[in-house]
Design a protein around this motif. Structure first.
Motif, short mmCIF file in Angstrom:
data_model
loop_
_atom_site.label_atom_id
_atom_site.label_comp_id
_atom_site.label_asym_id
_atom_site.label_seq_id
_atom_site.Cartn_x
_atom_site.Cartn_y
_atom_site.Cartn_z
N GLU A 28 -2.17 6.75 8.10
CA GLU A 28 -1.65 5.50 8.65
C GLU A 28 -1.84 4.38 7.62
O GLU A 28 -2.90 4.27 7.01
CB GLU A 28 -2.39 5.14 9.95
CG GLU A 28 -2.19 6.14 11.08
CD GLU A 28 -0.74 6.24 11.55
OE1 GLU A 28 0.01 5.27 11.42
OE2 GLU A 28 -0.37 7.34 12.03
N ASN A 29 -0.81 3.56 7.47
CA ASN A 29 -0.87 2.44 6.52
C ASN A 29 -1.23 2.89 5.10
O ASN A 29 -1.93 2.20 4.38
CB ASN A 29 -1.87 1.38 6.99
CG ASN A 29 -1.56 0.88 8.39
OD1 ASN A 29 -0.41 0.56 8.69
ND2 ASN A 29 -2.56 0.86 9.25
N SER A 31 -0.71 3.86 1.13
CA SER A 31 -0.10 3.06 0.06
C SER A 31 1.02 3.83 -0.63
O SER A 31 1.72 3.28 -1.48
CB SER A 31 -1.17 2.68 -0.97
OG SER A 31 -1.78 3.84 -1.51
N THR A 33 4.00 7.21 -0.09
CA THR A 33 4.62 8.32 0.64
C THR A 33 5.57 9.03 -0.31
O THR A 33 6.37 8.37 -0.98
CB THR A 33 5.42 7.81 1.86
OG1 THR A 33 4.54 7.10 2.72
CG2 THR A 33 6.04 8.97 2.62
N THR A 48 1.29 11.67 2.21
CA THR A 48 0.95 10.25 2.32
C THR A 48 -0.45 10.08 1.76
O THR A 48 -1.35 10.89 2.01
CB THR A 48 1.01 9.74 3.77
OG1 THR A 48 0.30 10.63 4.62
CG2 THR A 48 2.44 9.60 4.25
N ASN A 50 -3.58 7.10 0.54
CA ASN A 50 -4.10 5.75 0.43
C ASN A 50 -4.91 5.70 -0.86
O ASN A 50 -5.97 6.31 -0.96
CB ASN A 50 -4.96 5.39 1.64
CG ASN A 50 -5.31 3.92 1.65
OD1 ASN A 50 -4.68 3.12 0.94
ND2 ASN A 50 -6.32 3.56 2.41
#
Ligand code: ZN
Length: 145
Positions: A28-29, A31, A33, A48, A50
């Motif tokens: 989720e959220n 940075s 993808t 995905t 982060n």
């Protein structure tokens, strides 16, 4: 393909990752993808991540495809978790060397990744194994712009 030629231990490690994937889902959220397909086999993957201050703080994958492609993605997420982008790219390079049958250096911090070594005997399946690493390299290159 006939997996009987693969080392029994390695085969069971691959099937374990396929049946019990690590880090499956979406960050989720995140940075970053990245989506990538391997049309020759029908493998589809989405990563995905982060990434903060050059460190992979979280990474997840989802998609569909053969056991090799999905197991490789699961193994990769374990290997690069909490590693620097620089180190993750080194791992991608060593994985590529292993698949090409060249000298490689898969270290303990890369987890189960070496279980895929035998796949390099099956040229048609190499792209299945490298898909997730190619996606990772693409994502890092694009975020570098
Ligand atoms: Zn495949």
């Amino acid at each position: 393909m006939n997996f009987n030629n693969l080392n029994q231990l390695y085969r069971s490690v691959i099937m374990d990752h396929y049946k019990n994937p690590r880090n499956k889902g979406v960050v989720e959220n995140g940075s970053m993808t990245i989506e990538m397909n391997n049309p020759t086999c029908g493998d589809e993957i989405q990563l995905t991540l982060n990434v903060e201050s050059g460190i992979v703080k979280d990474v997840k994958f989802q998609g569909q495809g053969c056991s090799i492609s999905m197991a490789s993605a699961s193994m990769m997420t374990e290997a690069i978790m909490n590693e620097s982008v620089e180190r993750a790219l080194e791992m991608a390079n060593e994985f590529s060397n292993m698949m090409l049958g060249e000298d490689y250096n898969i270290t303990d911090d890369m987890g189960d990744v070496e279980a895929l070594q035998g796949v390099n005997q099956f040229p048609a399946r190499i792209k299945c194994a490298t898909l997730t690493w190619k996606a990772l390299e693409k994502g890092f290159k694009e975020s570098d712009k």
